[in-house]
Design a protein around this motif. Sequence first.
Motif, mmCIF file in Angstrom:
data_model
loop_
_atom_site.group_PDB
_atom_site.id
_atom_site.type_symbol
_atom_site.label_atom_id
_atom_site.label_comp_id
_atom_site.label_asym_id
_atom_site.label_seq_id
_atom_site.Cartn_x
_atom_site.Cartn_y
_atom_site.Cartn_z
ATOM 1 N N GLU A 264 -9.550 9.410 -4.340
ATOM 2 C CA GLU A 264 -9.282 10.405 -5.386
ATOM 3 C C GLU A 264 -10.110 10.120 -6.623
ATOM 4 O OE1 GLU A 264 -5.453 12.664 -7.361
ATOM 5 O OE2 GLU A 264 -5.125 10.989 -5.990
ATOM 6 N N LEU B 76 -0.127 11.900 5.972
ATOM 7 C CA LEU B 76 0.939 10.962 5.596
ATOM 8 C C LEU B 76 1.109 10.893 4.084
ATOM 9 C CD1 LEU B 76 0.274 8.108 8.124
ATOM 10 C CD2 LEU B 76 1.908 9.953 8.257
ATOM 11 N N ASP B 77 0.124 11.418 3.368
ATOM 12 C CA ASP B 77 0.263 11.504 1.913
ATOM 13 C C ASP B 77 1.131 12.728 1.635
ATOM 14 O OD1 ASP B 77 0.083 11.637 -0.766
ATOM 15 O OD2 ASP B 77 -2.094 11.825 -0.862
ATOM 16 N N THR C 37 -5.754 21.012 13.532
ATOM 17 C CA THR C 37 -7.054 20.404 13.249
ATOM 18 C C THR C 37 -7.764 19.995 14.526
ATOM 19 O OG1 THR C 37 -5.949 18.283 13.026
ATOM 20 C CG2 THR C 37 -6.373 19.511 11.016
ATOM 21 N N GLN D 106 0.846 -1.204 0.000
ATOM 22 C CA GLN D 106 0.000 0.000 0.000
ATOM 23 C C GLN D 106 0.872 1.240 0.000
ATOM 24 O OE1 GLN D 106 -1.514 1.031 4.013
ATOM 25 N NE2 GLN D 106 -1.109 -1.122 4.471
ATOM 26 N N THR D 107 0.305 2.295 -0.461
ATOM 27 C CA THR D 107 0.982 3.594 -0.385
ATOM 28 C C THR D 107 0.148 4.486 0.545
ATOM 29 O OG1 THR D 107 -0.257 4.370 -2.272
ATOM 30 C CG2 THR D 107 1.949 3.504 -2.699
ATOM 31 N N PRO D 108 0.770 5.538 1.087
ATOM 32 C CA PRO D 108 -0.035 6.420 1.949
ATOM 33 C C PRO D 108 -1.019 7.284 1.179
ATOM 34 C CG PRO D 108 2.340 6.871 2.176
ATOM 35 C CD PRO D 108 2.183 5.924 1.059
ATOM 36 N N THR D 109 -1.110 7.110 -0.126
ATOM 37 C CA THR D 109 -2.080 7.893 -0.900
ATOM 38 C C THR D 109 -3.375 7.102 -1.016
ATOM 39 O OG1 THR D 109 -1.035 6.980 -2.825
ATOM 40 C CG2 THR D 109 -0.467 9.213 -2.254
ATOM 41 N N ASP D 110 -4.439 7.820 -1.169
ATOM 42 C CA ASP D 110 -5.754 7.183 -1.195
ATOM 43 C C ASP D 110 -6.336 7.303 -2.603
ATOM 44 O OD1 ASP D 110 -8.077 6.020 -0.560
ATOM 45 O OD2 ASP D 110 -8.587 7.372 1.085
ATOM 46 N N ARG E 195 -8.593 19.097 -2.943
ATOM 47 C CA ARG E 195 -8.878 17.809 -2.307
ATOM 48 C C ARG E 195 -7.961 17.661 -1.111
ATOM 49 N NH1 ARG E 195 -8.445 12.271 -2.006
ATOM 50 N NH2 ARG E 195 -6.275 12.095 -2.622
ATOM 51 N N VAL F 231 0.807 10.737 16.918
ATOM 52 C CA VAL F 231 -0.161 9.667 17.135
ATOM 53 C C VAL F 231 -0.875 9.848 18.477
ATOM 54 C CG1 VAL F 231 -0.416 7.203 17.431
ATOM 55 C CG2 VAL F 231 1.198 8.090 15.770
ATOM 56 N N VAL G 65 -5.926 15.851 1.637
ATOM 57 C CA VAL G 65 -5.294 14.540 1.730
ATOM 58 C C VAL G 65 -4.799 14.325 3.161
ATOM 59 C CG1 VAL G 65 -4.587 14.478 -0.674
ATOM 60 C CG2 VAL G 65 -3.047 15.430 1.040
ATOM 61 N N HIS G 66 -4.537 13.083 3.433
ATOM 62 C CA HIS G 66 -4.053 12.722 4.764
ATOM 63 C C HIS G 66 -2.640 13.263 4.952
ATOM 64 C CE1 HIS G 66 -2.616 10.060 8.002
ATOM 65 N NE2 HIS G 66 -3.874 10.086 8.388
ATOM 66 N N ILE H 205 -11.945 8.756 13.930
ATOM 67 C CA ILE H 205 -10.537 8.959 13.608
ATOM 68 C C ILE H 205 -9.631 8.250 14.585
ATOM 69 C CG2 ILE H 205 -8.795 10.754 13.316
ATOM 70 C CD1 ILE H 205 -11.100 12.475 12.303
ATOM 71 N N PHE I 206 7.952 5.889 2.271
ATOM 72 C CA PHE I 206 6.582 5.617 2.693
ATOM 73 C C PHE I 206 6.417 6.043 4.127
ATOM 74 C CE2 PHE I 206 4.885 3.051 -0.765
ATOM 75 C CZ PHE I 206 6.021 2.908 -1.530
ATOM 76 N N GLU J 138 -7.451 5.347 13.595
ATOM 77 C CA GLU J 138 -6.233 5.587 12.834
ATOM 78 C C GLU J 138 -4.961 5.165 13.564
ATOM 79 O OE1 GLU J 138 -4.747 9.849 11.437
ATOM 80 O OE2 GLU J 138 -6.744 9.215 10.882
ATOM 81 N N ASN J 139 -5.060 5.174 14.859
ATOM 82 C CA ASN J 139 -3.842 4.891 15.628
ATOM 83 C C ASN J 139 -3.421 3.446 15.604
ATOM 84 O OD1 ASN J 139 -3.407 7.415 16.507
ATOM 85 N ND2 ASN J 139 -4.890 7.234 18.149
ATOM 86 N N PRO K 258 -6.205 3.662 7.658
ATOM 87 C CA PRO K 258 -7.182 4.660 7.210
ATOM 88 C C PRO K 258 -6.479 5.958 6.799
ATOM 89 C CG PRO K 258 -7.495 4.085 9.528
ATOM 90 C CD PRO K 258 -6.343 3.292 9.041
ATOM 91 N N LEU K 259 -7.007 6.575 5.765
ATOM 92 C CA LEU K 259 -6.289 7.728 5.203
ATOM 93 C C LEU K 259 -7.170 8.953 5.010
ATOM 94 C CD1 LEU K 259 -4.088 5.896 2.600
ATOM 95 C CD2 LEU K 259 -3.292 7.168 4.555
ATOM 96 N N GLU K 260 -8.230 9.047 5.831
ATOM 97 C CA GLU K 260 -9.030 10.270 5.674
ATOM 98 C C GLU K 260 -8.183 11.466 6.106
ATOM 99 O OE1 GLU K 260 -10.026 7.840 7.688
ATOM 100 O OE2 GLU K 260 -11.986 7.088 7.056
ATOM 101 N N ALA K 261 -8.445 12.585 5.431
ATOM 102 C CA ALA K 261 -7.760 13.805 5.859
ATOM 103 C C ALA K 261 -8.204 14.146 7.274
ATOM 104 C CB ALA K 261 -8.115 14.950 4.923
ATOM 105 N N LEU K 262 -7.334 14.812 8.018
ATOM 106 C CA LEU K 262 -7.665 15.181 9.391
ATOM 107 C C LEU K 262 -8.755 16.241 9.372
ATOM 108 C CD1 LEU K 262 -4.038 15.446 10.673
ATOM 109 C CD2 LEU K 262 -5.679 13.714 11.320
#
Lengths: 299, 248, 488, 623
Positions: free
Chosen positions: B203, D542-543, D376, B195-199, D537, D448, D539-540, B243, D550, B246-247, B228-232
Motif C-alpha cells: 500500500e 484475506l484482507d 478470478t 502479521q496482519t492479512p493486510t499488505d 487498489r 485453498v 487487495v487480497h 500464486i 485475523f 500461496e497455499n 503472500p498477499l497479492e490480490a487474486l
Amino acid sequence: MHFLELLVELLLMPILAFVIGLAMVLMMRRIGARIQRRVGPPVLQPIYDIIKLYSKDTQISHGLMHEIGIIMAVGGYIAAETLLPVPGLDGLADKGGAVTLAYMLMIPALGMALGVGQCANPNGSIGISRALTAMLAYDIPFILVIFGASYVYGTTNLAEMISIQQQQGVSSWGIVQMPLLALTALLILPAIMGKHPFEIYVAPAEIATGPMVEMSGKFMGGLFVMQCFQLYTAGVIFTTLFLGGGVYWITFLPKIFLVVAIPMSVAYLFPRYRTEDVLRLMWKWPMLLGLIGLAVVMK
Amino acid sequence: MNELDKIPVRQEISVAQGSVKRSNPLANVFDELVRFCQSRSMFMLHYCTGCGAIELPPAMTSRFDMERLGIQPMVTPRQADILLITGYVSVKTLKRIILTYEQMPAPKYVIGICSCTVNGGMYWQSYATAKVLKEYLPVDIYIAGCMPRPEAVISGLRDLMGDIKSGSASNWKRYFQNYDHYLGNQQKLFDEDWQTPTDIIAEAEHYGLITDQTLGEHTALLQKHQQPLEALEFSLGEKREKIRGENQ
Amino acid sequence: MNLLVLMIALPLLTAFLLSSINRISTLAARWIGPLVLLATAVIGLSVWPQLGAAPLALQWGGFQAPLGITLYADQFALLFALAMTIGTLLLWPRSAENQLRSSSLALLLAGTGSGLALSGDLFNIYVFYELMTVVSYGLIAGRGTSGSFASTLRYLVISGFGAALALAGIALVYQATGTLNLAQLAQLAPEKLNNLQGFAAFVLMLIGFGVKAELFPVNMWVPEVYATASSRVSALLAGVVSKLALLIIMRLLILVFHQPEALTVLLVLGILGVASGELAAWRARDLNRMLAFSSIGQLGVMFIALSIPGNAGIFAALAVMVHHLFLKPSMFLLAERWGGSIEKLAGAARTSPIAAALFVLLALSLIGVPPLPGFWAKLLVIMPMLALDQPLYYLAVFVMLAAASLEANYLFRVVMKLYDKQPAATSHKVHATADLATALFLGGGLIAAVFMLVPLADRLDSIAAQATDVSTYIQTVAPQQLQSGRVQ
Amino acid sequence: MTALDTLLLISAITVGVALLAGNWRVGGWLVTILYALQGAALLMMSGLGYSTLTVVQSSFSIEVLSEQLLWRFDALSWFFALITIGAGLFSSWFASGEWGERYRDNGGSLRLFHGALALNVFTMLVLLASGDLLTLFIGWELVSWASFLIMALAGGKAFGYAMRYISYAFAGAMALLGGLLLIYAEVGSFDFQSLKEAAPQMQASTLWLLVVLLTSGFGVKMAILPFHLWQAKAYAQTPGPGAAFLGAISSRMGLFAFIVVVVQLIGISRLVEMEIPFTFLDAQDLLAWIAVFTIIIPTYIALRQHDARRLLAWHGVGQTGYMLLGIVIANDLGSAGGLMHVFNYASYQAMLFMVVVAVIHRTGTSDLNKLGGLFTRMPLSYLAMLIGIIGLAGLPPMNGFVSKWLIYRSLIVDGSPLLFLGAVIGTLGTILSVYKLIHNIFLGQLRVEHVAVREAPLSMVIPMMALAVIVFVTGYFPGLVLDWTSAVQASIGIPVLAHHLGGVSMKGGLDMIWIVSVLLIGFGFGTLVFFLGGRSRRVHQLDNYAGGHFLTAETRYHYSDNFYPGLMHLIGPWYRNSFEWLERGVISAVDTLSTAMQGLYRNAHPSYLLLAAVVFALSWVIV
C-alpha cells in the motif's frame, strides 16, 4: 426529428434525479434527526459525504466484479431514470412502461449483489441474502399495485397514465380511483427504499452494514449516489401511479417530497423487523389490502 | 517505556506534504474543496475498548448531536475515517486495533480517548495492557480524561476537523513512512511472526509513501514470516506458478 | 392333401416307435425326432399356399361328417399347427439323462398340438387336448426336481377340473344339438344353442380349455410351473401351447357361440387376467416368475381382443398371438441362464452383451414401443374397442394401458439390473449357443416384421377373414349337410 | 429429395457416424460438423421461419393399417428444430474437446454418448416432422426412449432416476396413446386436418377426457405439476453436455406436441367453452393455473438445492410453466412470449449447464457448499454464467426478459392478476436462487484447493461464449426471434404479434434496442462516475473485515449453506414434499395390489377358485 431534444432529455433526467435525490436524502436525515430531537446535518451534508468518499486516497477493491458491481448499480439507475417520466421530460417512457421499469430497477440491485459477493465477506453475503428476501417480500404486493394501476389506466405506459390523470382532474387520480392500492404502495414504500424499519439487511451492529461491509471510498460513494436515485425513483413512481404525476415541477416536487416524507416520518418510530417478520408482515397486510384493492378495482 | 521524543518522526516531511501547494490555482481550489468536504464529513469507527465508549452515545444523540458537524458512526473500518479508541488497550485488543486501522482507507485518523490510551492510565502497571497507543499507531489527537465528557470529545473532533481542513492532519502517512518503527514496536509486544492479512508495504508503494524508514529489519522479519498477499489475478492459462505458493 | 394327416400321424407314430429305434441305434433315436418334425414342417409349408384359395376338409376313418373324424385345415389352423411343429423343433428339449423320454414327449406334443389345431369336431378336440395335457405333465415333471413335481401336481389338479368342465360343456352341447361336428354345430347353433344352455356350455368349455390358455381364474398353475419347469418347456407351453387352447376358443366363438354375453365373459376375464398378471409380475423377484405372470397378462390381452365382436377382434387377437408366439419363447430362452433372483443379474450385460441387447429389444416390443410389432398389435386391439364406445371396453383399454406402464416398469428394472455397472458377486452364466441362437432367430423375426409390416398385416387380415368365414367352413366340411340343414 | 429428406438423412447419418467414430479423437468434431450440416439443411427450409413457405413435405411415407403416415415440417416444427439442432451442435462441440477425453479416461463410452445425443436429435426431428397423430405418437415414443438412453448413460444413481423417468414417461405415453386412439375413434382418422374439423362438434365430455389424457401425456414430458418429480434429478445425473442438451430442449417436445394437438387442432377457444362445474374456471384457466403452479413450486424447490446441476434442472421445470402459461393464454402477446421463451430458455439453460459442467471439469464438484471465488480463476465461465442467470431471472438486457415481458403483458391484457402474481412470484424466486448459484460458485472466497484452478479449455468456452452472444443479441434485437414466432403463430392460427426488430409495436409496447442502449450508456456513465474517484487498489481476499479477526487461508470465510435462512424460517415448513408423498402413495398402492395378486396366485388354493367358478356357472345354468 427531435433526436437532439431527446438526447438532452436523456441527459437531463438522471441529473435532475440525482439533484432531487440529494435533497431527499437530506430531508430524510433531517426528519430522522427531528424525530430524535436532534438538529440534523447541514444542508450540503449529502454532497460533503459523496465528495469525501470519492476523494479518498485509498479505494479498496476486491476485484473487477466489485468495481463492475458498483458501475452496474449506478449505471442501472441512470438508465432507469430515463424510463421515468417527469414534467416536461418523457424520455423513453413509451419504450418500456411500468413492467420494464420494475425489472430495470432490479439491475442495480443485481449489480450491487454481485459486487458484494466478490468481496468475499460473509457479512455482505448475508446482507444480500436478507435484501433479496426483503425484495421477495415487498415485490409481491408491489406487483399487485402495478397490475392494478395498469388495469385501471388501461396501459402500462407511465406517460400515458400521467396524461390520463392530468386531463381528467383530481377525481381520476390513482389515489381516488384505487385508494386501497395506494395505501398498499405506501405501506411497502419504506421497504422498497430499504429504510426503517425494514433495514435488517444493513443491521450495522450485527452484520456490519451487510452489503456495504467492504465498501470504501468511491464504492461507498457510488452507493450514496444510488441511494439518491432510489429515493427519487420511489417517490416518482408513487406520484405517477397515484398522485397524477405532474405537468409542472412546482406541483410535482411537493408531491414527490411528500411521498418520501410520509414513510420516513413514520418509519423511525418502529424498531427493526427481522427478515421473516418482514416477509410475514408484507405478505399479510399489504398483500391483503392489495388483493382487496384489486378486487374492488376489477369489480 | 519509550520517551515520546525518541520516536524518530520526521515531522517536516508530513507537514510539507500536507500543505503542498499546487501551481494550478484551480487545482488548489479543488484541493481546498476536497479537504473541506473531508473535514465536514467524518465517519468514525468507535472501537469501544474501554469505559470511554459510554461517553459517545450522548455525543451522538439529541443533547450534543454530532451529526450537525457531519460526524456519523460507522461500523466497518472500510467506511470509516476516524478510529476512536476509547479506553485501555489490552495486548490482545491491540492486535485487532492494528488490523482495523490497517484496513481503514486513507486518509484516516486515530483519536485516543481517555488517559489509558495516553500512558496506560490506571492500568499503568498492568502486564497485559499496551500503555502508549502512539508507539503502535500514529495517533492524531488525544482526548485525555478519565473519562472525557462529550463536550471534550466534540471539542477534540473539532480540533481534528480544523487540522483536516488546513491539511495538517496527515499522521496516517507516517504509518507508511515509518512502518519499520511501528512494526518493530508491534513485534516487540506480540512476537516476531506477528502479521496482519493486510499488505502495508504494497500500500505504501501504491501511494508512493515509501521512505528509507518504511523498510528495515523488522519488515525483513515480517517478510520472512508473511503469507503472500497479492490480490487474486485473473487467470486464463497455465501461468499459475506465482500464486500457487500461496497455499503453503 | 392327405399329407396333412401326416402332420399329426408322423410325430405320434415316431414318438411311439422311438424306444424301439433306440434299441437299434441311439444316434438314430436322437436325430429322428427333429428330422420327423422338420419333415412335418415341410409338409405343412407345402400345403400352405393352396389353402390361401380355399380351405380343406378331410374325413378320416371311413365315415362322412358328422360321424367321421373331421379334419379342417384353413390357413388359420395350419398356422398354429406349423407353429406347434416348428416351435417344438426350435425348442427341442435337451436333457442329458432323459433324452429319450423328453424326445418322445416332445414329438407327442407336436402331434397332438397339430391335431388339436386341425380338428374339426369337438370330441377330437377334447381328445387331443387331453392328450396334450398329459404330455405336458410329463414335460414339466421332466426336470425331476421336487419343485417341478409339486407344480405338476398343482397343474394336474387344475387341468383335471378343467377337463371335467370342458367335458360337461361338450355334453351340454351334444344334448342340445345331437352332434359334435363343428360344421354341423355351426349350422345348428343359431337356433339350438342361442340360449342359456348354450351359454352355460360355452362358459364351461371356456373355463375348461382356458386352463391351458391361462384364462384368469384357472391360471393359478402358471407361475409355479413356468418357474420350475425347464425354460424350453416353459417357452413351449407359454409360447405355443397356450395359443392352441386359444385357437379352440376362437373356433368355438366363430362357429358356435354368438351370444353377446359370451363376449362379455371373455372381456371381464381378460381384464382380470391382465390386471392380476401384470400386477403380480410387478413384484416378482425372479425372471421366470416375472415372465410367467407377464404371459398371463398377455393372454389376458388376447382374451380382451377376442371379445371384440366381428372380424376386427379375430384379426387383433391373431396379431397379438403371433407377436407373443415369437416373443415369449425367446424371452424364456434368455431366462434359462438368468433364473433365480433378479438382484443376481447385476452386470450380466457385460458377460453376455448380445443376450442383454436382445432382452431390451424383446422388452420394448412386449410393452409396445413403436415401431416394433408389439405396438401395432396393441393398436389393433385398442382401436376397435374404442370405436365400440362401451364403458366396459373403455375400462379394458384403461387396464391395458395401465398394465403396459407397469410392464415397462418391471421389465426395465430387469434391464437396469442387467446393465448395472457394479456386477453382482456371483459370476454370470453365459447362454448356451443353441438357446441364444434360437432366441436371436425369434427376435430377428420381430425386427423383420417391422420392415414387412404392411404385407404381414394384410396376410394376417386375410387369415382372419378366412377363419371367420362360417359359411365356407360349413360348405367345405359337408356341402350336403348344409342343404339338409336348410331342409330341416 | 426434399429439404426435409436431406435433413433427416443427415441426422440419421450423424447417428451412424457417432456410433461408429464416437471414440476416435476426431469423432466428436466429425459429429459436430454433421450437426452444422443439419443446421444448414434446416436453413434450406428457412422460408418456414419467415412465413414464405408453409410446409415442407418429406417424400418418405408409409401406409400402415390403411393410414398414410406422413412426415412434414411447418413453421412450428422448424422453430423447434432450430433449437434442437442448435442445442445438439453446441452440446456436441462442448463434448468434443477435453471433456470427451476426460469422460473416456474415466471409463465412459464416448461412442455411446455421442450416439445417444445424435439419436436424441434425430428422434426429435422425427417427432417434429410428424404429419399425423400416429407419427406423432411414434416420434413421441422414440424421443422418450432416446432420452432414457442418454439419461441412463452415467450408470449408478442415474439408473434409478432414468428408471423413474421412463416409468413416468411411459405412463404418460400410454395416456397419450389412449387420447390419440380416442380421437381416432371419434374422428375416424389420424389426420390433423380431420381432427381440426371435428373438434368444434365434439361433445364436452369427450373433449374433457381428451384434454385430460393429452395434457397428462404431454405434461409428463414437460414435467408440469403433478408430474414434475422425475425431471430434475434425471437431468442432473446425465453426463455433462447431455444435461445441457436435455435441459435445453428435451422436455420442450411435450410443449411442441401440446401446441400441435391442443392449441392448433382442438383450439384454445374450445377450451374456454369447457367450464368446470361449480367454479368460475374453465379448462383454459385450469391449464393456466397448472402452469403457474409449475412455475412456483419447482422454482422454490430449486431454491433449496445445493447442487448446481439440480438447481438448474429444477429451474428448468419451473421455466416450462412460463412457456405453457404464455401458450395457454394464447393471445398474440402470450403465445409469442411462450414460444420465444422456448428459444430463450434453451439458449441460456444450455449455457448455464455448460458452465456448471466446466466448473465440475475443473474442480470436480458441483456442490454449492464446496465452491466459491472462482471468478478470478474462470472469468469467461463467470461471464457466461452471469449472462445466463440474467436471462434465466428474466432481467433486461438479456433475451429472457423479453419473453417474460410478453407473458406478463399478455396477462395484464388478459386481466388475470393472480396468474400474473404467480408468474412474478416465480421470477422473484428465480432471482434469489440464481444469485445463490453464481455467488456460491464464482463469488466469495476462493478455497485453498481451488487456487490452481484454470479457465475451462477453449472447446468448452467457445460454445458457452457463442450461446452468450445469442442470449445477448436476441435480447438486444428480439425481433430476430419474434419473426420466427410470428411465423409459428400464423401457422397454428393464433393472432400474429405486431413486432419490429426492437420488440413489440403496440400501445405500451417494448423497444429493447432503446432499453438496452440506454442501459449500456447508463453503464458508461456509471463507469465515468466510478472513475471520478481515485485509483482503486486491489487487495487480497484475506484482507477483509472480520470484526478484527485475523483471516488465514484455512479460514472458511464464505457464506453458502442455507443461503436464505430468513425466508426458509417462514416458508420452510411449507415444503412438505406432498408430491413425493403422493408418488410414494401410488407406488405403495400398486405394491399392495401386487402383493395381493401374488397371494392370489401363490397362496390361495386354486381349487377353491375353480369350485367358485363351477358353482357360478352352474347357478347361471339353473337359474
